[in-house]
Design a protein around this motif. Structure first.
Motif, PDB file in Angstrom:
ATOM      1  N   THR A 164      -2.468  -6.126  -2.402  1.00 51.35           N
ATOM      2  CA  THR A 164      -2.218  -6.535  -1.023  1.00 51.35           C
ATOM      3  C   THR A 164      -1.649  -7.943  -0.999  1.00 51.35           C
ATOM      4  O   THR A 164      -2.121  -8.821  -1.716  1.00 51.35           O
ATOM      5  N   SER A 208       0.798  -1.216   0.000  1.00 45.38           N
ATOM      6  CA  SER A 208       0.000   0.000   0.000  1.00 45.38           C
ATOM      7  C   SER A 208       0.834   1.272   0.000  1.00 45.38           C
ATOM      8  O   SER A 208       0.295   2.365  -0.165  1.00 45.38           O
ATOM      9  N   THR A 215      -8.579  -5.227  -3.501  1.00 41.89           N
ATOM     10  CA  THR A 215      -7.771  -4.172  -2.872  1.00 41.89           C
ATOM     11  C   THR A 215      -6.467  -4.054  -3.636  1.00 41.89           C
ATOM     12  O   THR A 215      -5.696  -5.016  -3.704  1.00 41.89           O
TER      13      THR A 215
END
Lengths: 114, 114
Positions: free
Chosen positions: B97, A100, B31
């Protein structure tokens, strides 16, 4: 502003020789990476390193390659027996955390194998 | 597997023109994180922006703006009133992720003529 540094900026070596590329990541970063960019092509992931071990590697990162963080400061990429096709720009990067977070890249080492 | 496509290989504009660089990504992860990097002629990779998959708000930073549209899997980058110093190769990249690697597109070379 903290930055990733790499040495040398340019390395010329003969085929079959071993080379070590050095990087000093940003000091509070925990994840370290090596990428390569063959001239005029996209940037390709080689390996990531966290907590003193490889956390992920690509198909490019074969037995000829190894990484090490020998002294808690430097992060090195070793190519044991260079081939002509290893000629590329090698970028070191570091990030505070993983997927991230943005990775900050060093200026690169241009490796020329003759 | 992840994939990033930058269909525009090279764009040439005249100073003060607006220019949009396209980026289309593919991933099965829900994600993920999108990035833009700039590679000026000197060769280093400069981080420009990070976006996560849950934040579709567009972002503006000075002359730069980014348009993220999940419906079309695109994360386009617009430079308003381009300047000669904007001449560079621009890379779009993706991470997910659980993985460390950045997957880069092939880059778009932007030439801004005076």
């Amino acid at each position: 502003e903290p930055e990733v540094t790499q040495t040398p900026s340019h390395q010329v070596t003969q085929m079959g020789q071993e080379v070590i590329l050095r990087c000093v990541p940003i000091s509070n970063h925990l994840y370290f990476y090596w990428y390569r960019q063959i001239l005029g092509q996209k940037v390709e992931f080689l390996v990531s390193f966290y907590n003193n071990e490889i956390s992920e590697k690509s198909e490019i990162f074969d037995d000829q390659f190894s990484v090490e963080r020998p002294d808690g400061l430097n992060f090195t990429l070793k190519i044991r027996s260079t081939k002509l096709e290893d000629s590329a720009m090698y970028f070191c990067a570091s990030s505070w955390a993983s997927a991230s977070y943005e990775q900050y890249f060093g200026p690169g080492t241009r490796l020329t194998v003759t | 597997a992840q994939k990033v496509t930058q269909a525009q290989t090279e764009i040439s504009v005249v100073e003060k023109e607006d220019v949009t660089l396209d980026c289309v990504y593919e991933t099965r992860d829900t994600t993920y994180y999108l990035f833009w990097y700039k590679q000026p002629p000197s060769g280093e990779l400069v981080f420009l922006i990070r976006r996560n998959s849950f934040d579709e708000q567009n972002e503006i930073s000075g002359r730069y703006s980014w348009n993220f549209q999940k419906s079309t899997s695109s994360f386009n980058f617009t430079i308003t009133a381009s300047q000669v110093v904007d001449s560079a190769v621009y890379f779009c990249a993706l991470s997910v992720t659980g993985r460390r690697a950045l997957t880069f597109g092939s880059g778009t070379r932007l030439q801004v003529q005076p």
